[in-house]
Design a protein around this motif. Structure first.
Motif, PDB file in Angstrom:
ATOM      1  N   ILE A  55      -4.374  10.621  -8.839  1.00 44.19           N
ATOM      2  CA  ILE A  55      -5.546  10.368  -9.690  1.00 44.19           C
ATOM      3  C   ILE A  55      -5.089   9.734 -11.004  1.00 44.19           C
ATOM      4  N   SER A  56      -6.017   9.058 -11.668  1.00 41.75           N
ATOM      5  CA  SER A  56      -5.705   8.433 -12.952  1.00 41.75           C
ATOM      6  C   SER A  56      -5.809   9.467 -14.068  1.00 41.75           C
ATOM      7  N   TYR A  84      -7.195  23.934  -4.452  1.00 42.45           N
ATOM      8  CA  TYR A  84      -6.348  22.820  -4.892  1.00 42.45           C
ATOM      9  C   TYR A  84      -5.551  23.210  -6.128  1.00 42.45           C
ATOM     10  N   ALA A 121     -11.119  16.171 -13.988  1.00 40.35           N
ATOM     11  CA  ALA A 121     -10.640  17.194 -13.050  1.00 40.35           C
ATOM     12  C   ALA A 121     -10.362  18.517 -13.764  1.00 40.35           C
ATOM     13  N   ILE A 167      -3.999  17.304  -6.481  1.00 43.24           N
ATOM     14  CA  ILE A 167      -4.363  16.015  -7.065  1.00 43.24           C
ATOM     15  C   ILE A 167      -3.512  15.840  -8.315  1.00 43.24           C
ATOM     16  N   TYR A 198      -2.864  13.815  -3.497  1.00 42.29           N
ATOM     17  CA  TYR A 198      -3.668  12.633  -3.807  1.00 42.29           C
ATOM     18  C   TYR A 198      -3.491  12.219  -5.268  1.00 42.29           C
ATOM     19  N   THR A 233       0.861  -1.195   0.000  1.00 43.11           N
ATOM     20  CA  THR A 233       0.000   0.000   0.000  1.00 43.11           C
ATOM     21  C   THR A 233       0.884   1.227   0.000  1.00 43.11           C
ATOM     22  N   PRO A 234       0.407   2.393  -0.442  1.00 41.79           N
ATOM     23  CA  PRO A 234      -0.874   2.601  -1.108  1.00 41.79           C
ATOM     24  C   PRO A 234      -0.963   1.837  -2.428  1.00 41.79           C
ATOM     25  N   ILE A 235      -2.172   1.606  -2.879  1.00 39.82           N
ATOM     26  CA  ILE A 235      -2.399   0.803  -4.070  1.00 39.82           C
ATOM     27  C   ILE A 235      -2.794   1.709  -5.234  1.00 39.82           C
ATOM     28  N   PHE A 271      -9.446  10.250 -14.752  1.00 41.15           N
ATOM     29  CA  PHE A 271      -9.952  11.203 -13.762  1.00 41.15           C
ATOM     30  C   PHE A 271      -9.435  12.602 -14.102  1.00 41.15           C
ATOM     31  N   LYS A 331      -5.075  21.279  -1.281  1.00 41.46           N
ATOM     32  CA  LYS A 331      -4.809  19.909  -1.721  1.00 41.46           C
ATOM     33  C   LYS A 331      -4.119  19.937  -3.076  1.00 41.46           C
TER      34      LYS A 331
END
Lengths: 512, 512
Positions: A348-349, A304, A362, A326, A346, A216-218, A352, A324
């Motif tokens: 993201i793909s 963000y 996003a 991303i 964080y 993890t993280p995954i 995303f 934040k």
């Protein structure tokens, strides 16, 4: 020959199979999401294989299939070359290479093309020797250039079906749970790789850092992975991630950045909780510094930041200037350390991040994006793909994605580079259409897209000289003269997909 | 009438459409993964809707479709009743209800069945009044009972296609990024909901806590969400999550737990880095306490625990006795606080947890699982579904998933409950086949499955009395007598899918 909405000529056969660009939001996407093949794993089965060759064999890779790689390892990547050498050695031919992008380190691709191992390519970009080889007509079939969001769209809609994804991972467990933030050669976010893992038929994780289950993280989950191969090294850590990029000391670039900061802070979007994206180029990186100063002075915090992301923005996160981040791609060591250590950073793909055909990206939520250009023309069309000699050397990246999504898009560029104008009558190659571009920022001043009357009004008292884009072009031409036209042959060497899948432009073979 | 591998009689028409159980690993799964419908979202589009009714209308829900819900809100859930009342009021009928499970609070379902709004149900479990109504034949079509892993498999293989998923979320942003760990009424992991969001055609997030974009951590990502509806309350926080369950003080249950702990620590799996799952029942919870004591004494640490998970295991995580927990369902307040605050407490989807048809499930990696039973028979088959009166009141849950995956599965049960034997000749209903069960642990001693000769050898010197399962049954019958057979009608009220999709049993209507 068909003509698209911005007047680019697209040969009929390509226009028919892809469609032509009709406007940034013209295309509506309604479809059943694509999906990959699954071979169920039973308790007791092992996914661990002894070699790349065994993985290729087990994957069922055959002539004519599509293989994919991610580009999170940038110039440090060892995976693509290692796998393609093995594939070539096994005599498999006629493959489509669907890497999320291609770096200088991937020069061996040229031989694989010559030898018929690779007969089709789709990528965000092509650098140096590979780009030059393509531009000189080495391939029979044109390369398909896709933006990061466009690639995700093509995969999710099934236009790009990946048979086997070979995904390098800085850490993995025996079941394929992988991330990019832990290991010997870390790359941070695995945002591009996640899409491949989700939609490919066979997924092979290649790692040099096998850790106990569960890792993890995954980023890539075990239920998207068929096999795991441990190798000595997935690449050179120093090529994968460099230390923090120094902010430019070039006075012209600093002036451009300062002008950009003035534009942003004078815009209606600059307020508590705003959002922005700023990349890693010379001026764009400096914008973040000026903007941080302004935010401290004005006591304004960003909600963000979206990345493609540098350590500089992560410092702003640490300082509390940004709430934040991303992140679909971590550009440097600072960003990689941040995604490992800060829960407000964080991953993201790519889907995303920027997929224009999905249930919301996003980039759609972005207030401000700061971008660069190789060229921009008087219709505000931007080229980040071909040089002034017409040769492919750039990447589509997230340029058109963020420009289309953000409420305010800035293109930062000097008016000339060396003896070459960057503001021109017609760009060689369009990546981002003018309707997505709001303000061009140069060292001399800015030009606001006449379509954005609201911004022209908002900037009425701005302390930066304002010009029409034609005036800026004239100033460039006045210094270096009108550029000579590039002589192309008829042959199309690259198709430029707009993010929605239609053709916004083509690149032709340069005359030898 | 067909007979499956464990001798259960399956009516021919169901045997033909589902197949019959042939062994825990018999079925091989090769398929193209299912997928949902996508309607692309354009920058500027809003996903926010004003009411549940508007969301139902926009979703295109029509007679005969399938709607889904998750059961992370347990007895505190307000979402299923709220949505189904609106659907009924709109006159939509003939729906399949595909909730991941059904709680006591969902009694209004009975009226929706009577009124023809719901004509098919698939669920992990059915409690109290709903279970009784089903067992008394209220529905024309049998309910399909699926394990947590089996439901994920059915969705991913396309056997269960969800038209509209209504997913309650303790927090969401305007684009549908949702998690269960932040908000007024938190539930921790959203592991079941993640699968629905990924594969349903239309996904509606229902929240009582709208937060600024981007909401993180992201359990359900925006690119899986069509609409977001804000309501006053998604449910009762005290029903969603209770405080830490007190460990039993019942001496019989403590003795069973102590015996179980001795079995685990004497097994070959008890060593540094081992893994286990233990649920929330009376004895199983106490096992964690005994095991923690043993681990401290022996200086052994577990690599990870898998959940369905209680705060007690999270305390072991905090103490360092467990390295990580991976969590598809957080049972209590302690677990919910832990997933919010501890980076080593990691959320996973139900497919990751237990899907037997996917590319590998977490249960496959499990060393030890501690489970309970309503009944277990002399073939080691376990019933956790129907009471001694033959009425449905339980849930399949992850019972058969973990038992099949784990290297050592323990079933903890007293030999009798009240005047009813729990160790019987033939269980009323089989959820988990005997071949998945390794050791039955009672207050009198244990019975090892004769198929596990390695364990019989390993336990040769174990300080717990050992019996055959028949001996344990005789002891139970000696106390309370041989149970009277239950009188059933022919009508099948529930089909029990084994996790692989075949029928392991059916439940028949009880005679009124």
């Amino acid at each position: 020959m068909a003509q698209n909405q911005i007047g680019r000529e697209i040969p009929q056969k390509f226009a028919e199979s892809f469609g032509v660009f009709e406007g940034q939001y013209a295309k509506k996407h309604e479809y059943k999401r694509a999906s990959g093949q699954v071979a169920g794993v039973t308790p007791g089965d092992s996914k661990m294989l002894g070699s790349i060759r065994e993985a290729i064999t087990k994957s069922g890779l055959k002539d004519g299939m599509t293989v994919s790689f991610h580009h999170h390892f940038r110039e440090g990547d060892a995976v693509l070359n290692m796998v393609m050498a093995e594939i070539a050695d096994m005599g498999i031919r006629n493959l489509t290479l669907a890497s999320s992008s291609i770096a200088n380190v991937h020069d061996p691709i040229i031989d694989h093309i010559r030898n018929g191992v690779i007969t089709n390519i789709t990528s965000s970009g092509l650098r140096d020797r590979v780009g030059a080889a393509i531009s000189h007509g080495i391939m029979e079939n044109p390369v398909v250039i896709r933006s990061h969001g466009g690639r995700a769209r093509a995969i999710e809609k099934g236009e790009l079906h990946i048979d086997v994804a070979f995904l390098g991972a800085p850490s993995s467990d025996c079941y394929g749970n992988a991330n990019g933030s832990h290991g010997k050669a870390t790359c941070g976010s695995l945002g591009y790789a996640r899409v491949d893992a989700e939609f490919a038929d066979k997924v092979i994780i290649i790692t040099d850092n096998l850790v106990p289950y569960p890792n993890t993280p995954i980023s890539i989950p075990q239920n998207h992975v068929d096999y795991v191969v441990v190798v000595e090294s997935i690449g050179d850590p120093n090529g994968i991630a460099k230390g923090a990029t120094r902010i430019t000391s070039n006075p012209k670039e600093l002036l451009i950045a300062e002008n950009a900061c003035k534009v942003i802070t004078a815009s209606p979007y600059y307020k508590e909780g705003f959002s922005f994206q700023a990349g890693s180029g010379g001026s764009t990186l400096a914008v973040a510094r000026f903007l941080a100063d302004a935010m401290r002075k004005d006591s304004i915090k960003a909600g963000y930041a979206l990345g493609g992301l540098t350590g500089h923005l992560c410092e702003m996160l640490e300082e509390g200037l940004i709430g934040k981040v991303i992140d679909t791609q971590s550009f440097d060591r600072g960003a990689i350390d941040s995604i490992k250590n800060n829960a407000n950073h964080y991953e993201i793909s790519a889907s995303f991040y920027a997929n224009p055909g999905g249930k919301g990206a996003a980039v759609d939520q972005l207030d401000v994006v700061v971008l660069s250009a190789l060229e921009i023309d008087t219709d505000f069309n931007v080229n980040v793909m071909t040089g002034s000699d017409g040769v492919i050397r750039g990447a589509s990246g997230g340029h058109s994605d963020t420009a289309a999504g953000a409420k305010l898009s800035l293109i930062l560029t000097p008016i000339i580079r060396g003896r070459i104008p960057t503001i021109v009558e017609k760009v060689n190659t369009v990546i981002t259409p003018g309707e997505s571009v709001d303000v061009v920022v140069t060292e001399l001043g800015i030009a606001v897209n006449p379509g954005r009357k609201d911004l022209i009004e908002a900037f009425a008292k701005l302390d930066v000289p304002q010009f029409t884009i034609e005036e800026l072009k004239e100033k460039a031409y006045a210094v270096v003269g009108t550029p000579d036209p590039i002589i192309y042959d008829e042959k199309v060497v690259a198709l430029i997909e707009y993010r929605d899948g239609s053709l916004i432009d083509v690149v032709r073979k340069v005359r030898d």
